[in-house]
Design an enzyme around this catalytic site. Structure first.
Site: not given
Ligand code: ADP
Length: 296
Positions: A240, A242-243
């Site tokens: 979640a 990305g959500d």
């Molecule tokens: P999805 O969940 O759709 O794969 P992402 O992995 O790109 O999307 O994550 C969405 C956003 O969440 C990122 O742009 C970042 O800001 C935040 N995020 C994701 N993983 C991390 C992490 N390990 N540490 C801090 N922020 C994170």
């Protein structure tokens, strides 16, 4: 600006067990946990917790009663949610003692959206409103077509990515929010700069929000790129992320915040989500995001 989210609602069944079952094997599991899920539901809850007025549209089937409860507890309007005589969309998730998982998904109620439902849900929305869509429901093409005709801004999160996304008229969208996997599916590359070049050439008016996991994100509007680093947190469960980002991004647009502020809040909110276990329950409120930003 009102937010209409036409999206999925799932029930996630998480079974803890020794190992993921092999073909032909029967195994007794240790524990069953049941969680609300589905990208639509997660994003509606995130936008509502961010403080926006959110209207959810979609279908709830048999066994989905808890989903309506959590949406309404979070202040999401359910007048465009319909009940259908079909099993609610659900996921069966096996988690082995080594942490490995395996998931299968039955879309059920999420694929029962009719044209009449679409017409009726879009009735109360028009120019200046925002429609959020993901790829876990049927009839996406029709929804995009009709919302575009009404002048509603459309924000698509093309997840999960599959051939259905390629059939959509991306020129009808105002925003697209995608991660590296979805970017690769759509543009053929997961290199951020190349991916943005693709959109700039093919869809110069489309506003692109590319999320890059722990590397942060980059937003492009009219060729102008805004980069944002992720906050450094101890990630325990990235479900979640990305959500949460999408919900906070949409809420920021509805509040009329500027791009830097929207990215800052969406990045903080998703950093909090990854530092907690679970999907919808791990999404922070606006107050928690304020507190996080004050203490950083
Ligand atoms: P999805 O969940 O759709 O794969 P992402 O992995 O790109 O999307 O994550 C969405 C956003 O969440 C990122 O742009 C970042 O800001 C935040 N995020 C994701 N993983 C991390 C992490 N390990 N540490 C801090 N922020 C994170």
């Amino acid at each position: 600006m009102k937010i209409l989210n036409f999206g999925s609602c799932n029930v996630d069944h998480v079974y803890s067990m020794d190992h993921i079952v092999a073909p032909g094997e029967t195994q007794t599991t240790y524990k069953l946990e049941i969680f609300p899920g589905g990208k639509g539901l997660n994003q509606s809850i995130a936008a509502a917790r961010a403080g926006a007025a959110v209207y959810h549209a979609g279908c709830i089937g048999k066994g989905g009663e808890m989903l309506e409860k959590i949406l309404s507890e979070n202040g999401v309007d359910l007048s465009n949610v319909r009940h259908v005589d079909e099993q609610n969309g659900h996921a069966i998730i096996q988690v082995g003692s080594d942490g490995e998982n395996s998931i299968f998904l039955y879309p059920g109620s999420n694929e029962m959206i009719t044209e009449e439902h679409i017409n009726s849900a879009l009735e109360g929305f028009g120019k200046g409103d925002l429609l959020i869509l993901q790829n876990e429901i049927n009839n996406l093409e029709t929804i995009v077509e009709k919302a575009y005709e009404k002048g509603i801004s459309i924000l698509l999160n093309p997840a999960p990515f599959n051939e259905k996304i390629k059939a959509l008229k991306l020129s009808h969208l105002t925003y697209i929010i995608l991660n590296e996997t979805e970017a690769k599916g759509l543009t053929g590359t997961d290199e951020p700069e190349k991916c943005l070049d693709y959109f700039e050439t093919e869809y110069p008016e489309l506003r692109v929000m590319l999320t890059l996991g722990e590397k942060g994100s980059v937003y492009m509007e009219n060729g102008k790129k805004t980069y944002r680093e992720a906050f450094k947190v101890k990630a325990v469960d990235t479900t979640a992320a990305g959500d949460t980002f999408t919900g906070y991004f949409a809420a920021g647009l509805s509040e009329g915040l500027d791009t830097e502020e929207i990215l800052k809040r969406a990045t903080a909110a998703s950093a909090i989500t990854v530092s907690r276990m679970g999907a919808a329950p791990s999404v922070p409120t606006a107050k928690e995001v304020d507190c996080f930003l004050q203490n950083i």
